[in-house]
Design a protein around this motif. Sequence first.
Motif, short mmCIF file in Angstrom:
data_model
loop_
_atom_site.label_atom_id
_atom_site.label_comp_id
_atom_site.label_asym_id
_atom_site.label_seq_id
_atom_site.Cartn_x
_atom_site.Cartn_y
_atom_site.Cartn_z
N GLU A 198 0.83 -1.21 0.00
CA GLU A 198 0.00 0.00 0.00
C GLU A 198 0.86 1.26 0.00
O GLU A 198 0.63 2.19 -0.77
N ALA A 199 1.86 1.29 0.87
CA ALA A 199 2.69 2.48 1.01
C ALA A 199 3.50 2.77 -0.26
O ALA A 199 3.71 3.93 -0.61
N MET A 200 3.91 1.72 -0.97
CA MET A 200 4.71 1.91 -2.18
C MET A 200 3.84 2.02 -3.44
O MET A 200 4.36 2.36 -4.49
N GLY A 201 2.54 1.70 -3.31
CA GLY A 201 1.67 1.72 -4.48
C GLY A 201 2.01 0.62 -5.47
O GLY A 201 1.90 0.79 -6.68
N VAL A 202 2.42 -0.53 -4.93
CA VAL A 202 2.83 -1.67 -5.75
C VAL A 202 1.83 -2.81 -5.53
O VAL A 202 1.35 -3.01 -4.41
N SER A 203 1.54 -3.56 -6.58
CA SER A 203 0.63 -4.70 -6.46
C SER A 203 1.15 -5.69 -5.42
O SER A 203 2.35 -6.01 -5.42
N PRO A 204 0.27 -6.20 -4.56
CA PRO A 204 0.70 -7.20 -3.56
C PRO A 204 1.26 -8.48 -4.20
O PRO A 204 1.93 -9.25 -3.53
N ASP A 205 1.03 -8.67 -5.50
CA ASP A 205 1.61 -9.82 -6.20
C ASP A 205 3.11 -9.64 -6.43
O ASP A 205 3.82 -10.61 -6.68
N ARG A 206 3.59 -8.38 -6.37
CA ARG A 206 5.00 -8.09 -6.61
C ARG A 206 5.78 -7.83 -5.32
O ARG A 206 7.00 -7.68 -5.35
N VAL A 207 5.09 -7.75 -4.20
CA VAL A 207 5.75 -7.55 -2.91
C VAL A 207 5.77 -8.91 -2.22
O VAL A 207 4.73 -9.53 -2.03
N PHE A 208 6.96 -9.36 -1.87
CA PHE A 208 7.13 -10.69 -1.30
C PHE A 208 7.54 -10.61 0.16
O PHE A 208 8.36 -9.76 0.54
N LYS A 209 6.96 -11.49 0.96
CA LYS A 209 7.30 -11.55 2.39
C LYS A 209 8.28 -12.71 2.60
O LYS A 209 8.25 -13.71 1.88
N THR A 210 9.12 -12.54 3.60
CA THR A 210 10.12 -13.55 3.94
C THR A 210 9.70 -14.23 5.23
O THR A 210 9.54 -13.57 6.26
N LEU A 211 9.51 -15.52 5.15
CA LEU A 211 9.09 -16.31 6.31
C LEU A 211 10.16 -17.36 6.61
O LEU A 211 10.76 -17.92 5.69
N VAL A 212 10.38 -17.62 7.88
CA VAL A 212 11.32 -18.66 8.28
C VAL A 212 10.49 -19.85 8.76
O VAL A 212 9.58 -19.70 9.57
N ALA A 213 10.82 -21.01 8.20
CA ALA A 213 10.08 -22.23 8.54
C ALA A 213 11.06 -23.32 8.97
O ALA A 213 12.26 -23.25 8.70
N ASP A 214 10.50 -24.30 9.63
CA ASP A 214 11.25 -25.49 10.04
C ASP A 214 10.78 -26.63 9.15
O ASP A 214 9.60 -26.98 9.16
N VAL A 215 11.69 -27.17 8.36
CA VAL A 215 11.36 -28.31 7.49
C VAL A 215 12.16 -29.51 8.00
O VAL A 215 13.39 -29.53 7.91
N ASP A 216 11.46 -30.46 8.55
CA ASP A 216 12.07 -31.68 9.09
C ASP A 216 13.25 -31.36 10.03
O ASP A 216 14.30 -32.00 9.98
N GLY A 217 13.08 -30.33 10.87
CA GLY A 217 14.09 -30.00 11.86
C GLY A 217 15.16 -29.02 11.40
O GLY A 217 16.04 -28.67 12.17
#
Length: 170
Positions: free
Chosen positions: A49-68
């Motif tokens: 919203e703040a940048m006026g960019v489509s949410p399809d082009r803004v990516f979030k970074t998530l940290v996950a645990d995959v099999d430990g």
Amino acid sequence: MAKKPGKAKKQQSGGTPATVALTAAAVAYTVHSYEHDPAHPSYGEEAAEAMGVSPDRVFKTLVADVDGALTVAVVPVAGQLDLKALATALGGKRAALADPALAERTTGYVRGGISPLGQRKRLPTVLDASAASHATICVSAGRRGLEVELSPTDLTALTSATLSPIARTP
């Protein structure tokens, strides 16, 4: 001895580890900053919203645990991480979001400002395949209210990411 332009040291005083990494790699990028609102319910949607960019082009970074093992998932803010698809992309059986405090300690960033670039400990990274359909995407530059725009090809190369369909739309 003359300093070479574009060296990481030139930006270290005002940059984040993410922008320092981009500068050191001599990658083209644009920094976007905005005033972060702590009351906003979604860091990613706020950035779009703040940048006026489509949410399809803004990516979030998530940290996950995959099999430990901790891993990084980068998905559009318009979607959600498909944990089963993430596990499959890494040849694992099960995935869950990592404890936020562990994610912060491991990456060196705070929630809402975790960047896939310049992390304290380099983690395996999976970038949602939808990124390839855009000339540029935006990801966190390492703090709330600061984003970097770069090509998905450069992001993939710098993070040694795997491209895989790991996002789903709600």
